[in-house]
Scaffold this active site. Structure first.
Site, mmCIF file in Angstrom:
data_model
loop_
_atom_site.group_PDB
_atom_site.id
_atom_site.type_symbol
_atom_site.label_atom_id
_atom_site.label_comp_id
_atom_site.label_asym_id
_atom_site.label_seq_id
_atom_site.Cartn_x
_atom_site.Cartn_y
_atom_site.Cartn_z
ATOM 1 N N ILE A 136 0.869 -1.175 0.000
ATOM 2 C CA ILE A 136 0.000 0.000 0.000
ATOM 3 C C ILE A 136 0.908 1.228 0.000
ATOM 4 C CG2 ILE A 136 -2.053 -1.035 1.028
ATOM 5 C CD1 ILE A 136 -1.195 -0.138 3.741
ATOM 6 N N ASP A 137 0.403 2.338 -0.503
ATOM 7 C CA ASP A 137 1.224 3.537 -0.660
ATOM 8 C C ASP A 137 1.741 4.061 0.670
ATOM 9 O OD1 ASP A 137 0.733 3.464 -3.382
ATOM 10 O OD2 ASP A 137 -0.995 4.805 -3.262
ATOM 11 N N MET A 138 2.810 4.827 0.596
ATOM 12 C CA MET A 138 3.464 5.364 1.786
ATOM 13 C C MET A 138 2.483 6.102 2.699
ATOM 14 S SD MET A 138 6.733 7.970 2.047
ATOM 15 C CE MET A 138 5.917 9.362 1.265
#
Length: 301
Positions: A136-138
């Site tokens: 999942i994105d930062m």
């Protein structure tokens, strides 16, 4: 050694742009470094980034072998939702990168997992991504699973490929959605205009399906839940932006200025469900909304 020939449609382009368009797996900044160090030749002569290509030009360059950095365990606290001998489910905080990459070789989820799990992480994805089967994105928070052995990794990877894993996210989007629920079926691929962004309906795009439903309406925003069928890069962010409802705080696909002090998009992986790789039993875990998200909902109300 890479060898490229300039055709009529590229005539007049800067060499760095020409190479970036032809070599999608290499960043423009990396190619500019090659040019600066004199490692790109056109018609046998080293050229700089400002060189304008001509039809018939022959560009030759060689990409140096990548040196894999040593990834070290780090004693970073983890919010563990579940753990056994095969898998670990973690509630990832905002600002944490999942696996090491250029510019982020420390402080990642992988660094933390290497410390917590010691030697017990699957090796299928190599030294940079031990145990990592999805990401999942930062600036996205919430539930993510890591695998402790190759048996678990293969099982979870197969479930992801079959779209049988439950993944439900909560998000806040700009504007008021007219429909209480809907499905976005739009292929996603690398944007031809900006290589750092993804876009819908572009050449080479891969199938992407997102189901959404409204949880609450506010004056200028909508609180929604999204269920993923596929897991493309930035899928929810790109799909909602394609409807004209980008995620609040998303300065990549939405407004450059945010009315609230946020660190990236308002997106939370709230529910993760899968078949246990060893027992076959269905397991589902819920990651509570982070404080910033709850506080934001209170403000909007």
């Amino acid at each position: 050694m890479s060898r490229l020939y300039v055709t009529e449609e590229s005539e007049g382009d800067r060499i760095d742009r020409f190479l970036a368009e032809k070599c999608e797996d290499l960043s423009r900044s990396f190619l500019q470094k090659l040019l600066k160090s004199g490692q790109v030749f056109v018609n046998g002569k080293a050229v700089k980034a400002s060189y304008r290509v001509m039809e018939g030009d022959e560009a030759v360059f060689e990409v140096p072998d990548a040196i894999e950095p040593e990834i070290l365990p780090e004693n970073i606290p983890l919010d563990i939702l579940y753990e056994d001998q095969d898998v670990i489910v973690v509630n990832k905080p905002k600002g944490m990168v999942v696996h090491p990459a250029a510019g982020h070789y420390t402080g990642t989820l992988v660094n933390a997992l290497m410390y917590h799990c010691r030697e017990d992480l699957s090796g299928i994805n190599g030294v940079l991504r031990p145990g990592i089967v999805h990401r999942i994105d930062m600036d996205t928070t919430g539930a993510i699973i890591a695998c402790k052995n190759d048996l678990a990794h293969s099982s979870i990877a197969a479930q992801l490929k079959e779209h049988s894993i439950t993944r439900r996210y909560e998000a806040i989007v700009h504007g008021v959605l007219k429909e209480d629920e809907g499905t976005i079926n739009a292929p996603i691929g690398r944007s031809p205009k900006d290589r750092k962004k993804m876009a819908v309906h572009v050449p080479g795009g891969k199938p992407a399906v997102t189901h959404y439903r409204v949880l609450d309406h506010y004056q200028n925003f909508t609180h929604i839940e999204c269920r993923l069928e596929t897991g493309r890069t930035h899928q929810i962010r790109v799909h909602m932006a394609s409807l004209g409802h980008p995620l609040l705080g998303d300065q990549v696909y939405g407004p450059s200025k945010c009315p609230y002090k946020l660190q990236g998009q308002t997106l939370h992986a709230g529910v993760l469900g899968f078949l246990h790789p060893r027992t076959g039993a269905y397991m589902e875990f819920t990651a509570p909304l982070p404080d910033y998200f709850r506080h934001l909902l209170d403000i909007l109300k």
